[in-house]
Design a protein around this motif. Structure first.
Motif, PDB file in Angstrom:
ATOM      1  N   THR A  27       0.858  -1.174   0.000  1.00  0.00           N
ATOM      2  CA  THR A  27       0.000   0.000   0.000  1.00  0.00           C
ATOM      3  C   THR A  27       0.901   1.233   0.000  1.00  0.00           C
ATOM      4  O   THR A  27       1.699   1.415   0.918  1.00  0.00           O
ATOM      5  N   LEU A  28       0.769   2.043  -1.025  1.00  0.00           N
ATOM      6  CA  LEU A  28       1.575   3.255  -1.143  1.00  0.00           C
ATOM      7  C   LEU A  28       0.773   4.440  -0.642  1.00  0.00           C
ATOM      8  O   LEU A  28      -0.430   4.530  -0.885  1.00  0.00           O
ATOM      9  N   SER A  29       1.454   5.357   0.040  1.00  0.00           N
ATOM     10  CA  SER A  29       0.809   6.571   0.551  1.00  0.00           C
ATOM     11  C   SER A  29       1.552   7.789   0.045  1.00  0.00           C
ATOM     12  O   SER A  29       2.749   7.950   0.305  1.00  0.00           O
ATOM     13  N   TYR A  30       0.849   8.627  -0.663  1.00  0.00           N
ATOM     14  CA  TYR A  30       1.421   9.844  -1.240  1.00  0.00           C
ATOM     15  C   TYR A  30       1.891  10.796  -0.143  1.00  0.00           C
ATOM     16  O   TYR A  30       1.226  10.967   0.869  1.00  0.00           O
ATOM     17  N   ASP A  31       3.052  11.433  -0.377  1.00  0.00           N
ATOM     18  CA  ASP A  31       3.588  12.411   0.564  1.00  0.00           C
ATOM     19  C   ASP A  31       3.613  13.808  -0.064  1.00  0.00           C
ATOM     20  O   ASP A  31       2.935  14.714   0.400  1.00  0.00           O
ATOM     21  N   TYR A 147       4.837  -7.776 -10.646  1.00  0.00           N
ATOM     22  CA  TYR A 147       4.273  -7.359  -9.371  1.00  0.00           C
ATOM     23  C   TYR A 147       3.798  -5.922  -9.519  1.00  0.00           C
ATOM     24  O   TYR A 147       4.539  -5.073 -10.027  1.00  0.00           O
ATOM     25  N   VAL A 148       2.589  -5.647  -9.077  1.00  0.00           N
ATOM     26  CA  VAL A 148       2.062  -4.290  -9.092  1.00  0.00           C
ATOM     27  C   VAL A 148       1.473  -4.003  -7.718  1.00  0.00           C
ATOM     28  O   VAL A 148       0.667  -4.777  -7.208  1.00  0.00           O
ATOM     29  N   SER A 149       1.894  -2.898  -7.115  1.00  0.00           N
ATOM     30  CA  SER A 149       1.378  -2.492  -5.803  1.00  0.00           C
ATOM     31  C   SER A 149      -0.057  -1.995  -5.928  1.00  0.00           C
ATOM     32  O   SER A 149      -0.609  -1.911  -7.029  1.00  0.00           O
ATOM     33  N   SER A 150      -0.620  -1.610  -4.806  1.00  0.00           N
ATOM     34  CA  SER A 150      -1.922  -0.940  -4.857  1.00  0.00           C
ATOM     35  C   SER A 150      -1.727   0.418  -5.529  1.00  0.00           C
ATOM     36  O   SER A 150      -0.607   0.912  -5.652  1.00  0.00           O
ATOM     37  N   ILE A 151      -2.815   1.001  -5.943  1.00  0.00           N
ATOM     38  CA  ILE A 151      -2.748   2.288  -6.641  1.00  0.00           C
ATOM     39  C   ILE A 151      -2.686   3.433  -5.633  1.00  0.00           C
ATOM     40  O   ILE A 151      -3.406   3.448  -4.644  1.00  0.00           O
ATOM     41  N   MET A 152      -1.800   4.371  -5.905  1.00  0.00           N
ATOM     42  CA  MET A 152      -1.643   5.569  -5.086  1.00  0.00           C
ATOM     43  C   MET A 152      -2.160   6.753  -5.910  1.00  0.00           C
ATOM     44  O   MET A 152      -1.797   6.908  -7.079  1.00  0.00           O
ATOM     45  N   HIS A 153      -2.993   7.574  -5.301  1.00  0.00           N
ATOM     46  CA  HIS A 153      -3.512   8.761  -5.979  1.00  0.00           C
ATOM     47  C   HIS A 153      -2.634   9.968  -5.666  1.00  0.00           C
ATOM     48  O   HIS A 153      -2.418  10.283  -4.498  1.00  0.00           O
ATOM     49  N   VAL A 154      -2.162  10.617  -6.708  1.00  0.00           N
ATOM     50  CA  VAL A 154      -1.340  11.820  -6.572  1.00  0.00           C
ATOM     51  C   VAL A 154      -2.192  13.001  -7.030  1.00  0.00           C
ATOM     52  O   VAL A 154      -2.632  13.044  -8.180  1.00  0.00           O
ATOM     53  N   PRO A 155      -2.453  13.956  -6.120  1.00  0.00           N
ATOM     54  CA  PRO A 155      -3.314  15.100  -6.476  1.00  0.00           C
ATOM     55  C   PRO A 155      -2.701  15.936  -7.599  1.00  0.00           C
ATOM     56  O   PRO A 155      -1.542  16.330  -7.536  1.00  0.00           O
ATOM     57  N   THR A 156      -3.499  16.213  -8.611  1.00  0.00           N
ATOM     58  CA  THR A 156      -2.983  16.997  -9.732  1.00  0.00           C
ATOM     59  C   THR A 156      -2.748  18.453  -9.347  1.00  0.00           C
ATOM     60  O   THR A 156      -1.925  19.121  -9.968  1.00  0.00           O
TER      61      THR A 156
END
Length: 166
Positions: A27-31, A147-156
């Protein structure tokens, strides 16, 4: 009829080989995003609940892949018309570690293999039409498994602001 079942079995086998990686889905979390001075890339920082760079031994390719459109097929054989890609590196810091990827955005050309680097106004025009872009960490291993992680949303809005600062 026999040919149908043989084809179906072969297809199921190939699909399982490419997706059965036996690892937890990270699980990726945008910073945040930052401009990389003197470069077309945008630095995307994020965290993960899994050690991304230790998931596999020998890998043919690994990195962050971002879709600029609604196509979220991040498999190796699939070609995204507009996308961003960048290698990932671990940043050991006081908060427990982050990852960053210098992502360069591209658009496929009319000829196979032809790409146009998207930057400045061209990238801005694509981003302002969306609320976020979807990114995932992808690894293609030497055993032909993806391998593909979960999707991380990056705010435009963050990406547009970074582009406008340049």
């Amino acid at each position: 009829m026999k040919r149908f079942f043989v084809t179906l079995f072969a297809l199921a086998f190939l699909v399982s080989c490419s997706t059965d990686h036996g690892r937890p889905v990270a699980t990726l979390s945008y910073d945040r995003v930052e401009v990389t001075q003197g470069s077309l890339g945008i630095l995307i920082s994020f965290t993960s609940d899994t050690d991304l760079l230790a998931l596999f031994g020998p890998a043919i390719g690994e990195g962050l892949v971002c879709a600029l459109e609604d196509d979220l097929d991040f498999s190796i054989g699939h070609y995204l018309k507009r996308s961003g890609r960048g290698s990932v590196r671990f940043i050991n810091d006081t908060t427990g570690g982050h990852y960053e990827s210098k992502v360069i955005f591209r658009e496929a050309g009319k000829l196979q293999g032809e790409e146009l680097i998207l930057g400045g106004k061209a990238l801005h025009d694509v981003l302002v039409k969306k609320e976020f872009i979807a990114c995932a960490f992808r690894v293609h291993t030497t055993s032909n498994r993806t391998y593909v992680s979960s999707i991380m949303h990056v705010p435009t809005t963050d990406l547009v602001q970074a582009i406008d600062i340049r």
